[in-house]
Design a protein around this motif. Structure first.
Motif, PDB file in Angstrom:
ATOM      1  N   CYS A   1       0.048   7.002   7.463  1.00 57.23           N
ATOM      2  CA  CYS A   1       0.287   6.557   6.245  1.00 57.23           C
ATOM      3  C   CYS A   1      -1.508   6.296   5.383  1.00 57.23           C
ATOM      4  N   GLN A   2      -1.847   6.736   4.503  1.00 58.21           N
ATOM      5  CA  GLN A   2      -3.049   5.895   4.196  1.00 58.21           C
ATOM      6  C   GLN A   2      -2.908   5.784   2.481  1.00 58.21           C
ATOM      7  N   THR A   3      -3.279   4.278   1.842  1.00 58.16           N
ATOM      8  CA  THR A   3      -2.569   4.406   0.174  1.00 58.16           C
ATOM      9  C   THR A   3      -4.378   4.757  -0.329  1.00 58.16           C
ATOM     10  N   ILE A   4      -4.496   5.511  -1.767  1.00 61.45           N
ATOM     11  CA  ILE A   4      -5.973   5.334  -2.311  1.00 61.45           C
ATOM     12  C   ILE A   4      -5.253   5.270  -3.742  1.00 61.45           C
ATOM     13  N   ILE A   5      -5.834   4.477  -3.945  1.00 61.11           N
ATOM     14  CA  ILE A   5      -6.191   3.766  -5.278  1.00 61.11           C
ATOM     15  C   ILE A   5      -6.984   4.475  -6.069  1.00 61.11           C
ATOM     16  N   ASP A   6      -6.548   5.090  -7.075  1.00 61.85           N
ATOM     17  CA  ASP A   6      -7.907   5.201  -8.747  1.00 61.85           C
ATOM     18  C   ASP A   6      -7.860   3.968  -9.654  1.00 61.85           C
ATOM     19  N   PRO A   7      -8.502   2.478  -9.711  1.00 64.51           N
ATOM     20  CA  PRO A   7      -7.988   1.539 -10.381  1.00 64.51           C
ATOM     21  C   PRO A   7      -8.378   2.752 -11.707  1.00 64.51           C
TER      22      PRO A   7
ATOM     23  N   HIS B   1       0.312  16.052   3.856  1.00 63.60           N
ATOM     24  CA  HIS B   1       1.123  15.923   2.796  1.00 63.60           C
ATOM     25  C   HIS B   1       0.407  14.560   1.667  1.00 63.60           C
ATOM     26  N   THR B   2      -0.249  14.684   0.547  1.00 60.28           N
ATOM     27  CA  THR B   2      -0.350  13.878  -0.378  1.00 60.28           C
ATOM     28  C   THR B   2       0.432  13.390  -1.740  1.00 60.28           C
ATOM     29  N   VAL B   3       1.003  12.614  -1.568  1.00 56.29           N
ATOM     30  CA  VAL B   3       2.431  12.144  -2.776  1.00 56.29           C
ATOM     31  C   VAL B   3       1.685  11.412  -3.108  1.00 56.29           C
ATOM     32  N   THR B   4       1.863  11.903  -4.748  1.00 53.80           N
ATOM     33  CA  THR B   4       1.209  10.039  -5.386  1.00 53.80           C
ATOM     34  C   THR B   4       2.837  10.087  -6.220  1.00 53.80           C
ATOM     35  N   GLY B   5       1.828   8.267  -6.516  1.00 56.11           N
ATOM     36  CA  GLY B   5       3.565   7.552  -7.124  1.00 56.11           C
ATOM     37  C   GLY B   5       3.952   6.513  -5.775  1.00 56.11           C
ATOM     38  N   ILE B   6       3.534   6.636  -4.894  1.00 53.82           N
ATOM     39  CA  ILE B   6       3.902   6.129  -3.543  1.00 53.82           C
ATOM     40  C   ILE B   6       2.527   5.836  -2.510  1.00 53.82           C
ATOM     41  N   THR B   7       3.101   4.118  -1.809  1.00 52.26           N
ATOM     42  CA  THR B   7       1.577   3.922  -0.610  1.00 52.26           C
ATOM     43  C   THR B   7       1.997   3.835   0.462  1.00 52.26           C
ATOM     44  N   GLY B   8       1.731   4.080   1.435  1.00 53.20           N
ATOM     45  CA  GLY B   8       1.595   4.279   2.915  1.00 53.20           C
ATOM     46  C   GLY B   8       2.478   3.112   3.400  1.00 53.20           C
TER      47      GLY B   8
ATOM     48  N   ASP C   1       0.834   5.643 -10.908  1.00 59.35           N
ATOM     49  CA  ASP C   1       0.178   6.733 -11.470  1.00 59.35           C
ATOM     50  C   ASP C   1      -0.927   6.546 -10.800  1.00 59.35           C
ATOM     51  N   ASN C   2      -1.500   5.364 -10.457  1.00 64.19           N
ATOM     52  CA  ASN C   2      -2.951   4.988  -9.661  1.00 64.19           C
ATOM     53  C   ASN C   2      -2.592   5.255  -8.464  1.00 64.19           C
ATOM     54  N   ILE C   3      -1.392   5.487  -7.112  1.00 66.32           N
ATOM     55  CA  ILE C   3      -1.281   5.677  -5.965  1.00 66.32           C
ATOM     56  C   ILE C   3      -1.518   6.415  -5.890  1.00 66.32           C
ATOM     57  N   ARG C   4      -1.877   7.053  -4.306  1.00 63.95           N
ATOM     58  CA  ARG C   4      -1.325   8.143  -3.900  1.00 63.95           C
ATOM     59  C   ARG C   4      -1.217   7.780  -2.363  1.00 63.95           C
ATOM     60  N   CYS C   5      -0.709   8.452  -1.411  1.00 58.11           N
ATOM     61  CA  CYS C   5      -0.142   8.075  -0.279  1.00 58.11           C
ATOM     62  C   CYS C   5      -0.911   9.713   0.343  1.00 58.11           C
ATOM     63  N   LYS C   6      -1.477   9.711   1.499  1.00 60.87           N
ATOM     64  CA  LYS C   6      -2.148  10.669   2.033  1.00 60.87           C
ATOM     65  C   LYS C   6      -1.021  10.205   3.277  1.00 60.87           C
ATOM     66  N   ILE C   7      -0.125  11.296   3.447  1.00 61.57           N
ATOM     67  CA  ILE C   7       0.451  11.607   5.088  1.00 61.57           C
ATOM     68  C   ILE C   7       0.431  12.716   6.291  1.00 61.57           C
ATOM     69  N   SER C   8       0.421  11.397   7.283  1.00 56.14           N
ATOM     70  CA  SER C   8       0.411  12.867   8.746  1.00 56.14           C
ATOM     71  C   SER C   8       1.035  12.758   9.145  1.00 56.14           C
ATOM     72  N   TYR C   9       1.555  13.587   9.352  1.00 55.54           N
ATOM     73  CA  TYR C   9       3.406  13.542  10.208  1.00 55.54           C
ATOM     74  C   TYR C   9       2.783  14.261  11.461  1.00 55.54           C
TER      75      TYR C   9
ATOM     76  N   GLU D   1       2.730  24.300   0.578  1.00 56.39           N
ATOM     77  CA  GLU D   1       3.268  24.139  -1.130  1.00 56.39           C
ATOM     78  C   GLU D   1       2.731  23.316  -1.405  1.00 56.39           C
ATOM     79  N   GLY D   2       2.115  23.040  -2.999  1.00 55.21           N
ATOM     80  CA  GLY D   2       1.111  22.395  -2.984  1.00 55.21           C
ATOM     81  C   GLY D   2       0.134  21.710  -2.332  1.00 55.21           C
ATOM     82  N   GLU D   3       0.277  20.066  -2.619  1.00 54.82           N
ATOM     83  CA  GLU D   3      -0.321  19.471  -1.552  1.00 54.82           C
ATOM     84  C   GLU D   3      -0.201  19.153   0.416  1.00 54.82           C
ATOM     85  N   LEU D   4       1.452  20.245   0.512  1.00 54.25           N
ATOM     86  CA  LEU D   4       1.837  20.106   1.266  1.00 54.25           C
ATOM     87  C   LEU D   4       1.364  21.426   2.035  1.00 54.25           C
TER      88      LEU D   4
END
Ligand code: 6CM
Length: 254
Positions: free
Chosen positions: A186-192, A80-87, A201-209, A56-59
């Motif tokens: 989790c890893q946090t990706i920042i697109d400055p 999953h990749t979720v925008t707006g939150i950090t690892g 809005d510039n932050i994404r969290c890549k999650i592996s569960y 479902e989407g990124e999940l």
């Protein structure tokens, strides 16, 4: 009532991170580094050995069917990749027992059994009964850690591991004891942005569960697989939107 957690332990969390003198130190380090190494192993077409059970989407949620003596041991993993939150924020909310019942839909209760250090405690979950199986519980240490990236290009890692253990103050017997090895990595990706002002809005969290769960004793395979197929995607959606809501108006916790 449902959202209440009785913290039964009287000892407060020790104000030190996990120390080498702690009897759990070696086991925790081993288990944590195995989980961390896993995320750097580039999937060499590995995805095809995993069956996708939800997307479902990124999940994406995958499983592998394994049975041992009629007991379903299906390993599960989700990305999953979720925008707006950090690892850090994701892991903090996954680890912090004070908020667990705000997002956990499958538990009757969750209690601290013993604090080992300020980043680690032993916990007792009583899982809601699923008809027609017996009710289950689980005792596990839960540990949160921040680890630098493997190389300059790799983002830092935040990780929580929930790993089964025994504890004298919660002997098995009242319920069927589930065992598990669960990790949220989790890893946090920042697109400055051009102006350099980083917002959510510039932050994404890549999650592996990942969840390796042994239901401990017989449970009907078809029911268990149906529960997993429904509950894991539901958990990942509910939990991540919980973290987004809980942090939206707060300063970013990097
Ligand atoms: O990871 C999750 N939650 C953590 C904090 O509570 C913790 C718990 C993991 C429990 C995973 C085991 C649940 C399934 C147990 C089997 C139930 C047997 C019923 C018999 C049916 C026939 O790591 C989120 C867990 C999301 C669970 C879907």
């Amino acid at each position: 009532e449902e959202n209440k957690i009785a913290i039964k332990t009287t000892k407060p969390p020790p104000k030190i991170l996990l120390q080498p003198s702690n009897p759990y130190y070696d086991e925790i380090n081993e288990v944590v580094s195995r989980h961390i190494h896993r995320i750097y192993e580039k999937t060499k077409g590995g995805e095809d050995t995993w069956e996708c059970i939800a997307e479902e989407g990124e999940l994406k949620v995958y499983k592998r069917e394994i049975e041992e003596n009629g007991i379903v041991l299906d390993p599960l993993k989700a990305v999953h990749t979720v925008t707006g939150i950090t690892g850090h924020e994701v892991c903090h909310h996954f680890w912090d027992i004070k908020v667990r019942m705000d997002w956990e839909a499958t538990l009757e209760s969750s209690d601290v059994v013993e604090w080992l250090s300020e980043d680690t405690f032993i916990c007792h979950n009583v899982i809601k009964r699923v008809w027609p199986a017996s009710q289950r519980d689980a005792v596990f240490w839960t540990h949160i850690r921040h680890v630098p990236g493997e190389s300059d290009e790799e983002p830092d890692v935040w990780i929580v591991v929930n790993y089964s253990t025994d504890h004298k103050s919660v002997p098995a017997g009242k319920y069927v004891r589930v065992t598990m090895n669960v990790a949220m990595v989790c890893q946090t990706i920042i697109d400055p942005p051009a102006d350099g002002k980083i917002t959510r809005d510039n932050i994404r969290c890549k999650i592996s569960y990942t969840a390796d769960v042994n239901p401990g004793g017989w449970a009907p395979a078809s029911v268990l697989r149906a529960v997993y197929k429904r509950e894991y995607p539901r958990f990942l959606k509910r939990f991540t939107s919980y973290v987004k809501d809980a942090t939206a108006k707060r300063e970013v916790m990097f």
